[in-house]
Design a protein around this motif. Structure first.
Motif, PDB file in Angstrom:
ATOM      1  N   GLY A  62       0.912  -1.274  -0.057  1.00  0.00           N
ATOM      2  CA  GLY A  62      -0.087   0.064   0.061  1.00  0.00           C
ATOM      3  C   GLY A  62       0.838   1.312  -0.056  1.00  0.00           C
ATOM      4  O   GLY A  62       2.002   1.299   0.092  1.00  0.00           O
ATOM      5  N   HIS A  63       0.265   2.478  -0.224  1.00  0.00           N
ATOM      6  CA  HIS A  63       0.898   3.550  -0.247  1.00  0.00           C
ATOM      7  C   HIS A  63       1.145   4.291   1.091  1.00  0.00           C
ATOM      8  O   HIS A  63       0.510   4.173   1.945  1.00  0.00           O
ATOM      9  CB  HIS A  63       0.217   4.587  -0.956  1.00  0.00           C
ATOM     10  N   SER A  64       2.485   4.716   1.252  1.00  0.00           N
ATOM     11  CA  SER A  64       2.935   5.539   2.536  1.00  0.00           C
ATOM     12  C   SER A  64       2.613   5.010   3.508  1.00  0.00           C
ATOM     13  O   SER A  64       2.303   5.276   4.841  1.00  0.00           O
ATOM     14  CB  SER A  64       2.266   6.819   2.498  1.00  0.00           C
ATOM     15  N   HIS A  65       2.990   3.472   3.730  1.00  0.00           N
ATOM     16  CA  HIS A  65       3.033   2.750   4.979  1.00  0.00           C
ATOM     17  C   HIS A  65       3.742   3.336   5.971  1.00  0.00           C
ATOM     18  O   HIS A  65       5.179   3.414   5.722  1.00  0.00           O
ATOM     19  CB  HIS A  65       3.409   1.240   4.664  1.00  0.00           C
ATOM     20  N   PRO A  66       3.593   3.664   7.191  1.00  0.00           N
ATOM     21  CA  PRO A  66       4.343   4.499   8.082  1.00  0.00           C
ATOM     22  C   PRO A  66       5.467   3.681   8.401  1.00  0.00           C
ATOM     23  O   PRO A  66       6.539   4.523   8.425  1.00  0.00           O
ATOM     24  CB  PRO A  66       3.479   4.741   9.251  1.00  0.00           C
TER      25      PRO A  66
END
Length: 439
Positions: free
Chosen positions: A64-68
């Motif tokens: 997924g996008h921008s996984h912390p």
């Protein structure tokens, strides 16, 4: 010159069209979608329009996008050491290689890092040629292996033809029951006849001249073509019989996409070389590589391997691999992708196929699926490019970012996609298919 800070879609669009030269495109009529940010399965533009990313961009944003966790790992590594030559030993590179080897089959202990999937395949071909002392590389017509010298000539689709400058490449037909080249009527027939065809190609080309067979474990861009029972094991047996290196390209299919760490784990086969990129870190920083079996790695203990890249095992990319693989394991993301495929996405797409005559076949596993669209279910004539363009436009209008190729909708969300998000996307596909069928 001071560049303006993009504050709206038009500013970003105008800058792109003024200065960016896009891949695989005639430049004059392009109208790229503007994206400002993303999180998880959702992207948005500067004006608040939101899209469910059911393309995973280029089928690579598995986590997924921008996984912390991955973003934080990149930032922390940048504070310590932003870059270093590949000749040095640095902890994140070694840790990344170790994490990958943990998931590889027995008999693999070394990783050669590259900048992406194309040069992973390029260097795997080089290794096979040096190891065997042979030249030819066999690959299928329905395939995509990247856009470097040997990788693009190994590719089977139209992109190979204007780029055929590399030597020693031979193509053959792999199994594809829906459009069988072998007059097969069952998966078992298709697999057996495709293996006979491959044997005859090997014999006709001269086994002693063939260095490698290069296959995508599950061909992706060509249409998510699930191997029939016994096919990949049969290719392994042919490679063993004739002393040929088997390279399995896991660039798109690996690291969770099929609901397994490696796609080939589901097909009773272990290759000699494994290429990877994309899902290993979801493309947050460019990286790829070759996982090398012990005999081939040992071949270069006393021989120089004549290959290298300035950014091989880049520390920011390596740190992103460690964070990605650790997070995927801790959060059960690969298992989640398998569940989504079996319990949610697969059944929902099968229902679309049953409801819409436009859908000729539904294929896939995990979060790696395709709807093959036909104008006539009897003749299986593909739908037109104009219809596919309309389908893509209508899906975007409903907030779904699709991956379309030829006459297919590739349904390839991140491995983290939720059942509710699947339901939203499938409902939009149902609506759009109904619309174009009525038209």
């Amino acid at each position: 010159m001071t560049l303006p800070t993009p504050v709206d879609n038009q500013t970003a669009f105008d800058l792109d069209r003024a200065h960016v030269f896009h891949s695989w495109s005639a430049q004059g009529a392009l109208a790229p979608l503007v994206i400002a940010g993303g999180s998880g399965t959702v992207l948005w533009d500067y004006e608040g329009n939101r899209y469910l990313d059911f393309a995973s961009q280029l089928v690579n944003v598995n986590i997924g996008h921008s996984h912390p966790a991955v973003v934080a790992a990149i930032a922390e590594q940048a504070k310590v050491l932003a870059t270093i030559a590949p000749s040095n030993a640095v902890l994140p590179r070694g840790e990344a290689a170790a994490r990958i080897i943990e998931r590889a089959p027995e008999g693999f202990h070394k990783v050669f890092f590259t900048n992406g999937g194309a040069d992973a395949n390029e260097n795997a071909i080089r290794m096979a040629r040096l190891y065997t002392g042979r030249d030819k590389v066999l690959s299928t017509y329905r395939s995509y292996h990247g856009n470097t010298g040997s990788a693009i000539v190994s590719t089977g689709d139209w992109r190979r033809v204007p780029n055929e400058y590399a030597r020693g490449h031979v193509h053959f037909f792999g199994p594809y029951l829906y459009r069988s080249e072998f007059w097969a009527t069952t998966p078992e027939e298709e697999g057996a006849r495709a293996l006979h065809h491959l044997r005859r190609v090997i014999e006709s080309e001269g086994p002693a001249s063939i260095a490698a067979i290069l296959l995508e474990s599950v061909p992706g861009t060509a249409g998510v073509m699930i191997p029939p029972p016994g096919y990949l094991a049969g290719v392994r047996a042919l490679a063993d019989e004739f002393g040929i290196v088997l390279i399995l390209d896991e660039v798109m299919a690996g690291f969770g996409r099929t609901g397994r760490w490696f796609a080939f784990e589901g097909y009773d086969v272990v290759p000699d070389l494994i290429t990877f990129a994309k899902g290993v870190n979801s493309g947050y920083v460019p990286i790829g590589g070759v996982i090398i079996s012990d005999p081939i790695a040992a071949h270069f203990d006393e021989r120089v391997f004549p290959g290298g890249l300035t950014y091989s095992g880049h520390p920011l990319a390596a740190a992103s691999i460690v964070a990605t693989l650790d997070t995927m394991a801790a959060e059960g993301i690969v298992e989640h992708a398998a569940m989504i495929g079996t319990d949610v996405l697969g059944p929902a797409l099968a229902q679309l196929g049953a409801d819409h005559p436009l859908v000729g076949e539904v294929r896939g596993e995990g979060v790696f699926w395709v709807l093959e669209l036909v104008a006539d279910p009897a003749t299986r004539e593909p739908v037109s490019a104009e219809m596919m363009a309309r389908i893509k436009k209508e899906l975007l209008a409903r907030g779904i970012l699709p991956f379309t190729m030829d006459n297919r909708i590739h349904v390839v969300p991140p491995c983290t996609v939720s059942p509710d998000e699947v339901a939203t996307a499938v409902a939009a596909m149902d609506e759009v298919l109904t619309l174009v069928e009525r038209a």
